[in-house]
Scaffold this motif. Structure first.
Motif, mmCIF file in Angstrom:
data_model
loop_
_atom_site.group_PDB
_atom_site.id
_atom_site.type_symbol
_atom_site.label_atom_id
_atom_site.label_comp_id
_atom_site.label_asym_id
_atom_site.label_seq_id
_atom_site.Cartn_x
_atom_site.Cartn_y
_atom_site.Cartn_z
ATOM 1 N N LEU A 45 0.812 -1.084 -0.060
ATOM 2 C CA LEU A 45 -0.044 0.112 -0.055
ATOM 3 C C LEU A 45 0.913 1.292 0.011
ATOM 4 O O LEU A 45 0.558 2.220 -0.566
ATOM 5 N N ALA A 46 1.945 1.122 0.725
ATOM 6 C CA ALA A 46 2.776 2.187 0.828
ATOM 7 C C ALA A 46 3.560 2.649 -0.573
ATOM 8 O O ALA A 46 3.820 3.844 -0.751
ATOM 9 N N THR A 47 3.706 1.521 -1.234
ATOM 10 C CA THR A 47 4.684 1.603 -2.529
ATOM 11 C C THR A 47 3.701 1.833 -3.692
ATOM 12 O O THR A 47 4.201 1.711 -4.936
ATOM 13 N N GLY A 48 2.242 1.843 -3.529
ATOM 14 C CA GLY A 48 1.420 2.158 -4.632
ATOM 15 C C GLY A 48 0.793 0.782 -5.136
ATOM 16 O O GLY A 48 0.071 1.007 -6.155
ATOM 17 N N ARG A 49 0.965 -0.364 -4.748
ATOM 18 C CA ARG A 49 0.454 -1.468 -5.278
ATOM 19 C C ARG A 49 -1.000 -1.914 -4.555
ATOM 20 O O ARG A 49 -1.065 -2.802 -3.616
ATOM 21 N N PHE A 50 -1.687 -0.819 -4.816
ATOM 22 C CA PHE A 50 -3.106 -0.988 -3.936
ATOM 23 C C PHE A 50 -3.835 -2.348 -4.129
ATOM 24 O O PHE A 50 -4.324 -2.794 -3.198
ATOM 25 N N LEU A 52 -2.670 -5.421 -4.772
ATOM 26 C CA LEU A 52 -2.005 -6.586 -4.105
ATOM 27 C C LEU A 52 -2.166 -6.258 -2.519
ATOM 28 O O LEU A 52 -2.202 -7.162 -1.782
ATOM 29 N N GLY A 53 -1.876 -5.193 -2.279
ATOM 30 C CA GLY A 53 -1.962 -4.603 -0.874
ATOM 31 C C GLY A 53 -3.416 -4.799 -0.022
ATOM 32 O O GLY A 53 -3.453 -5.563 0.969
ATOM 33 N N PHE A 54 -4.455 -4.487 -0.757
ATOM 34 C CA PHE A 54 -5.885 -4.790 -0.116
ATOM 35 C C PHE A 54 -6.165 -6.349 -0.261
ATOM 36 O O PHE A 54 -6.782 -6.519 0.742
ATOM 37 N N VAL A 55 -5.532 -6.846 -1.309
ATOM 38 C CA VAL A 55 -5.770 -8.374 -1.077
ATOM 39 C C VAL A 55 -5.167 -9.109 0.020
ATOM 40 O O VAL A 55 -5.781 -9.896 0.768
#
Length: 366
Positions: A45-50, A52-55
Motif C-alpha cells: 500500500l505504501a509503494t502504490g500496489r493497491f 495486491l495490498g488490499f488483497v
C-alpha cells in the motif's frame, strides 16, 4: 506378529497423534501468515500496489479470524485446504501483478514445505505441484528476461532447479518421517518379543472398551492368564526356550481368538485378553477353549516337546466391576485362586473355597 486388528488399532493411535501434530503446525502457520501478510500489505500500500495490498490485508484479516475459530475446528483437513489454497493464490497473484518485484517468486518455494507438513505426502504433492508448475511456466515465459550467453541459462535454471529440489526433498523427507513415526508408535505400543499390545496400550484399550460398552449397553470379559510353572521352563531348557514359549502362547491365543477380541502381554508370563460382546456363559466357554487348546498341544523346542498350560481368571463387565482397576483386581484374584487350586483351570466366579494354608496374594493392578 501383528494381526490386522492390532494394525488398525495402532493406525488409529498414529492418526490421532498426527492430527495433534498438524494442529500445532497449523496454529503456528496461521500466526506467521497473519504477521507476514499484514507486513506485506502495508508495504504494498505504501509503494502504490493497491490491488495486491488490499488483497493481502483482506487475507490477513481472514486468517486472523480463522486462528480464533480454528481451535474448535473438527475437520482439520478441510480447514487446511481452505487456508492453503487462498494463501497459494495470493502468492501466485504477487508474481503475476504487472509491477511485482522479481524476488516475489521466491515465495513459491514455501508451497511444498507447508503442503507436505500439513497434508502429508500424497495430498501435499497434489496441492503444491500444480501451483509450482503454473508459477514456473509464468516466470519462464512472461517474467524472465533472457540475455545472451551462459549467464542467462544459469539465471533460468537456478529457480527452476531449486523449486524442483525442494519438492523432491519434501517428498523424500515426508516418506521417511512417516515410516519413522510409524515405527516409534509400534515400539511404544507393542511388546517387542511377541508383537502384542503392551501393558500401557492394553490399559488404553480397556478404557476404550468400557466407554464403548457403556454407550452400547453391552458386556465384555477381561481374562488374565499366567503360564504355569514358567520358571521351570527357563531353568530346565534355558531363557531362549522361555522366550519361545511366550511367542508360542501368543500365537495360540491369536489363532483361537475372534477378530474382535484383544490380547496383550502385560509382562513376564502374564497375558490379558478382552472378549467383546459376551455374557458369563460365553466368556467361560471361550476361555476354556483357549485353555484346552494350549493344554492339548506341545511346544517343539530343539529336540524337546514342552507341555505348556495356563491358569485363567475371568471378570465380567459390568457385573463384577465397572472401573478398570477394579475389574482387573477381580480377574487377578480369580487367577490366583486357580493357581492355589492346582493351576491349569479357569476361574470365573468367587464361589470357590481356597484350599491353601498360606494366604493368597496377587499382583498389582493396572
Amino acid at each position: 506378529m501383528l494381526t490386522p486388528k492390532h494394525n488398525d488399532s495402532l493406525q488409529a493411535v498414529q492418526a490421532g497423534l498426527i492430527v495433534s501434530h498438524r494442529r500445532s503446525l497449523m496454529r503456528l502457520m496461521l500466526v506467521l501468515a497473519t504477521l507476514a501478510l499484514s507486513g506485506f500489505a502495508l508495504l504494498n500500500l505504501a509503494t502504490g500496489r493497491f490491488l495486491l495490498g488490499f488483497v493481502e490485508l483482506l487475507a490477513a484479516s481472514a486468517i486472523a479470524y480463522s486462528l480464533v475459530r480454528f481451535r474448535q475446528a473438527k475437520k482439520l483437513q478441510l480447514w487446511t485446504f481452505g487456508l492453503l489454497i487462498p494463501l497459494f493464490l495470493i502468492i501466485s497473484l504477487s508474481i503475476v501483478v504487472p509491477d511485482a518485484t522479481t524476488t516475489s517468486f521466491v515465495w513459491v518455494m514455501i508451497m511444498p514445505v507447508l503442503s507436505y507438513l500439513l497434508l502429508g505426502r500424497l495430498k501435499g504433492f497434489l496441492l503444491a505441484a500444480p501451483f509450482m508448475v503454473l508459477c514456473g511456466f509464468y516466470y519462464v515465459f512472461f517474467r524472465f528476461e533472457a540475455t545472451h550467453g551462459l549467464n542467462s541459462i544459469i539465471a533460468l535454471v537456478n529457480p527452476v532447479l531449486c523449486g524442483l529440489l525442494i519438492l523432491v526433498f519434501m517428498h523424500v523427507y515426508e516418506h521417511s518421517r512417516a515410516r519413522a513415526y510409524d515405527m516409534l508408535i509400534r515400539l511404544a505400543a507393542t511388546d517387542p518379543l511377541t508383537g502384542l499390545d503392551n501393558r500401557g496400550r492394553f490399559q488404553q484399550r480397556l478404557n476404550q472398551c468400557i466407554a464403548e460398552a457403556t454407550r452400547r449397553k453391552d458386556s465384555f470379559a477381561l481374562v488374565l492368564l499366567d503360564i504355569d510353572h514358567f520358571k521351570r521352563v527357563n531353568d530346565t531348557y534355558g531363557h531362549d526356550a522361555g522366550d519361545e514359549a511366550l511367542r508360542y502362547l501368543s500365537e495360540r491365543l491369536l489363532k483361537r481368538l475372534r477378530s474382535t477380541d484383544i490380547v496383550a502381554r502385560l509382562g513376564g508370563e502374564e497375558f490379558a485378553v478382552i472378549l467383546k460382546d459376551v455374557d458369563a456363559s460365553t466368556a467361560r466357554q471361550l476361555t476354556e477353549e483357549l485353555r484346552l487348546a494350549l493344554d492339548e498341544s506341545h511346544l517343539s523346542y530343539q529336540s524337546h516337546d514342552i507341555h505348556l498350560t495356563a491358569t485363567f481368571g475371568v471378570a465380567l463387565w459390568p457385573q463384577d466391576a465397572q472401573l478398570p482397576n477394579q475389574l482387573y483386581q477381580v480377574a487377578d484374584r480369580r487367577l490366583y485362586t486357580g493357581k492355589h487350586l492346582g493351576r491349569n483351570r479357569t476361574i470365573d466366579n468367587d464361589d470357590v473355597i481356597i484350599a491353601a494354608d498360606e494366604p493368597m496374594t496377587g499382583s498389582s493392578a493396572l
